[in-house]
Design an enzyme around this catalytic site. Structure first.
Site, PDB file in Angstrom:
ATOM      1  N   HIS A 191       0.843  -1.195   0.000  1.00 11.48           N
ATOM      2  CA  HIS A 191       0.000   0.000   0.000  1.00 11.48           C
ATOM      3  C   HIS A 191       0.875   1.241   0.000  1.00 11.48           C
ATOM      4  O   HIS A 191       1.735   1.415   0.868  1.00 11.48           O
ATOM      5  CB  HIS A 191      -0.928  -0.023   1.215  1.00 11.48           C
ATOM      6  N   GLU A 228       1.937   3.546   2.957  1.00 14.76           N
ATOM      7  CA  GLU A 228       2.416   2.901   4.183  1.00 14.76           C
ATOM      8  C   GLU A 228       3.947   2.901   4.206  1.00 14.76           C
ATOM      9  O   GLU A 228       4.611   1.873   4.294  1.00 14.76           O
ATOM     10  CB  GLU A 228       1.783   1.502   4.295  1.00 14.76           C
ATOM     11  N   HIS A 257       2.559  -3.847   6.793  1.00 13.63           N
ATOM     12  CA  HIS A 257       1.570  -2.810   6.495  1.00 13.63           C
ATOM     13  C   HIS A 257       1.564  -1.814   7.643  1.00 13.63           C
ATOM     14  O   HIS A 257       2.138  -2.055   8.700  1.00 13.63           O
ATOM     15  CB  HIS A 257       0.166  -3.425   6.373  1.00 13.63           C
ATOM     16  N   GLU A 293       0.703  -5.082  11.083  1.00 18.58           N
ATOM     17  CA  GLU A 293       0.290  -3.684  10.960  1.00 18.58           C
ATOM     18  C   GLU A 293       1.147  -2.896  11.951  1.00 18.58           C
ATOM     19  O   GLU A 293       1.021  -3.046  13.166  1.00 18.58           O
ATOM     20  CB  GLU A 293      -1.202  -3.530  11.304  1.00 18.58           C
TER      21      GLU A 293
HETATM   22  O1  0X9 Z   1      -6.690  -4.126   4.362  1.00 10.49           O
HETATM   23  C1  0X9 Z   1      -5.539  -4.553   4.226  1.00 10.49           C
HETATM   24  O2  0X9 Z   1      -5.086  -4.918   3.151  1.00 10.49           O
HETATM   25  C2  0X9 Z   1      -4.626  -4.635   5.454  1.00 10.49           C
HETATM   26  N1  0X9 Z   1      -4.789  -3.490   6.298  1.00 10.49           N
HETATM   27  S1  0X9 Z   1      -4.316  -2.007   5.806  1.00 10.49           S
HETATM   28  O3  0X9 Z   1      -4.795  -1.043   6.772  1.00 10.49           O
HETATM   29  N2  0X9 Z   1      -2.738  -1.943   5.820  1.00 10.49           N
HETATM   30  O4  0X9 Z   1      -4.786  -1.797   4.485  1.00 10.49           O
HETATM   31  C3  0X9 Z   1      -5.032  -5.833   6.277  1.00 10.49           C
HETATM   32  C4  0X9 Z   1      -4.783  -7.122   5.611  1.00 10.49           C
HETATM   33  C5  0X9 Z   1      -5.023  -8.248   6.568  1.00 10.49           C
HETATM   34  N3  0X9 Z   1      -6.229  -8.968   6.291  1.00 10.49           N
HETATM   35  C6  0X9 Z   1      -7.404  -8.726   6.924  1.00 10.49           C
HETATM   36  N4  0X9 Z   1      -7.531  -7.796   7.803  1.00 10.49           N
HETATM   37  N5  0X9 Z   1      -8.435  -9.517   6.635  1.00 10.49           N
HETATM   38 ZN    ZN Z   2      -1.710  -1.930   4.049  1.00 13.90          ZN
END
Ligand code: 0X9
Ligand code: ZN
Ligand code: CA
Ligand code: CA
Ligand code: CA
Length: 547
Positions: free
Chosen positions: A106, A109, A246, A319
């Site tokens: 992302h 990030e 992330h 995260e």
């Molecule tokens: O949404 C995402 O891709 C990840 N969080 S972010 O805030 N960095 O965008 C989380 C990915 C992990 N998977 C789940 N939360 N299901």
């Molecule tokens: Zn992310």
């Protein structure tokens, strides 16, 4: 688990502050490399793409014996996606457990790239002085993909009129979408495992979580996929543990994201327990919170689901700093003074994952049984070959790996629907199958493992099996062999009898000391050679243990 940290979305869309900012966003939508982008002076400790390339090449030049840098492919706009390998004898693919870390799926990030660079420096700069680091570099092969989304990360530095210039709060890649001016796909919704299954991504190009027009439609996800696929060597995936970096939330997340079920059919109980133990231990070392990723929110097509679902890699999303904030600006743009403390905070957690990644099952105390030279729960393909000599006589009922069907004869179980682990096993004749895999065995069927290098003091071979038959005779059999140097030695057999024998899993354990130091293959045969009767054989959880 119901998460204390459940979020309903990945964050708010950035407010477009002015018409000029809108123009900047739209201009940035044009294909082709964006102009050279940089962090503002107040955030100059962050690395843009060019500074990243300079840093990783400098580390490789300073430590050529343990660090190699390669491009594993290109982004949509043609930037190289760089990987470093860190290990002793780095130019040689040694039989050492492999660990993968990646960052910057992302764009906004940016702290994740700093964490990746920190990890490279941690391993390279402390080699030969820090005993823990030295022994990990010597005994592992660590891969770091620094920047999965270089186009997005560069673009994110070009919004001079945003609420927090020059940042754009950009998330996706920079791939145009036909028929719309909305740019970009969320690379972390584009992986091809249960892609788009479960309302965990968007079909709209305008969305922050746009999943793309098809699984693998982004070059960046394909680059990661092709690299990980290339680490299947001799039928066995070499990467055992993986972290994708992330921001933000200070979380350690394990699969699956596509379902809130803790142990769905595509995860074994043993693996789930291992994820929980590894995740909790990791979180105890960096002060994060460990939970299943779907406890945060459901995603489909994310990277870690594919890593585990397809490759059985113990794959985690971290995260990073900070904990959840009310805006994307607070979430994703910590001041550069935070880089050093927040990356160093993860030192012991990183070293733990790199260490336990040598044997993830150590986290549940199963090193001896599950971390020998071979362990196959048959849930994914690990190179078994049916009819390896082309001498099998089975016209039906050949061995195959898959989901068995429950069958019975006169009320007695013949093929068991219940496997020893997960949902798959090796069995003869799946009723749903056709041709050589159709129901009931006639003749002999043979299946052989990939070659397995035994150490000087190997532990035993151990497997679960059953051999079910009705009205059989000693002409019928289930047999196990060890093959080495073209010689096949029988180590176990069960012959048929006229007494009905229903299916029931039983474990066989046999020493392998006679083959110490050799390359061996495990062979199973099942034969129905007497008068035609009902024969079913199955095998699950094959392992060569540590001594
Ligand atoms: O949404 C995402 O891709 C990840 N969080 S972010 O805030 N960095 O965008 C989380 C990915 C992990 N998977 C789940 N939360 N299901
Ligand atoms: Zn992310
Ligand atoms: Ca090595
Ligand atoms: Ca290797
Ligand atoms: Ca299984």
């Amino acid at each position: 688990m119901v998460g204390r940290h459940r979020r309903s979305s990945i964050g708010l869309l950035p407010r477009i502050a002015s018409a000029a900012a809108l123009a900047a966003l739209v201009l940035g939508g044009a294909a082709g490399p964006t102009a050279a982008a940089d962090f503002p002076p107040s955030d100059s400790l962050y690395h843009n793409y060019a500074e990243m390339v300079t840093d990783i090449n400098a580390v490789a030049a300073a430590h050529p014996d343990i660090v190699e840098v390669h491009s594993i492919g290109k982004s949509y706009q043609g930037r190289d996606i760089w990987i470093a390998k860190i290990s002793d004898n780095v130019a040689t693919d040694e039989p050492e457990p492999e660990i993968l870390i990646d960052a910057l799926h992302h764009a906004r990030e940016h702290l994740t790239l700093e964490q990746a660079l920190y990890t490279l420096h941690l391993l390279a700069d402390n080699y030969g002085t820090d005993p823990t680091v030295t022994s990990l570099v010597n005994s592992r092969e660590v891969w770091i993909i620094f920047d999965v989304n270089p186009d997005g990360a560069e673009y994110d530095l070009t919004c001079l009129h945003s609420a927090k210039p020059p940042y754009c709060a950009w998330r996706k890649n920079r791939q145009p979408n036909a028929g719309t001016s909305y740019v970009g796909t969320d690379i972390n919704r584009n992986y091809g495992y249960h892609w788009g299954c479960c309302s965990g991504s968007s079909t709209k190009p305008s969305s922050l979580t746009y999943r793309g027009r098809a699984a693998w439609s982004t070059p960046e996800a394909r680059v990661v996929r092709d690299f990980v696929n290339s680490r299947v060597v001799g039928g066995i995936q070499q990467i055992r543990a993986h972290i994708t970096l992330h921001t933000n939330g200070e979380l350690v997340l394990w699969p699956y994201g596509y379902t809130t079920a803790n142990v769905p059919r595509d995860m074994s109980v043993v693996d789930h327990n291992t994820f929980v133990a590894m995740g909790r231990k990791t979180a105890s070392l960096n002060g994060y919170t460990a939970e299943q990723s779907s406890d945060l929110y459901v995603t489909d097509g994310d990277e870690i689901d594919w890593m585990y679902g397809v490759h059985r890699i113990f794959s985690f999303t971290w995260e990073l700093y900070p904990t959840e904030k009310p805006t994307v600006w607070g979430d994703h743009y910590p001041a550069d003074e935070r880089i050093a403390p927040q990356t160093a905070r993860n030192r012991n957690a990183l070293l733990y994952v790199i260490n336990v990644g040598g044997c993830p099952y150590r986290a549940i105390g199963q090193t001896k049984a599950l971390c020998g030279p071979f362990y196959d729960d048959l849930e994914i393909s690990r190179g078994w070959q049916v009819n390896p000599d082309r001498t099998d006589t089975a016209t039906r009922g050949a061995w195959s790996r898959g989901i068995p069907a429950g069958t019975s004869s006169g009320g007695h179980a013949m093929q068991l629907a219940r496997t020893a682990s997960g949902t798959k096993d090796l069995s003869t004749g799946r009723p749903a199958g056709a041709g050589p895999n159709a129901y009931d065995l006639d003749g002999t069927t043979t299946i052989r493992s990939v070659p397995i290098q035994l150490p000087a003091a190997p532990g035993p071979l151990s497997f679960l099996y059953y051999f079910a038959h009705t009205n059989s005779s000693s002409a019928d059999s289930f047999r196990a062999y060890i093959e080495a140097g073209g010689v096949r030695t029988q180590i176990y057999r069960e012959l048929g009898t006229h007494v009905l024998d229903p299916a029931r899993w039983a474990r066989v354990t046999r020493p392998l000391t006679a083959w110490a130091g050799q390359s061996v293959q495990i062979v199973f045969t099942a034969s129905d050679l007497g008068h035609d009767n009902l024969i079913e054989a199955a095998v699950d959880d094959v392992r060569i243990e540590r001594p």
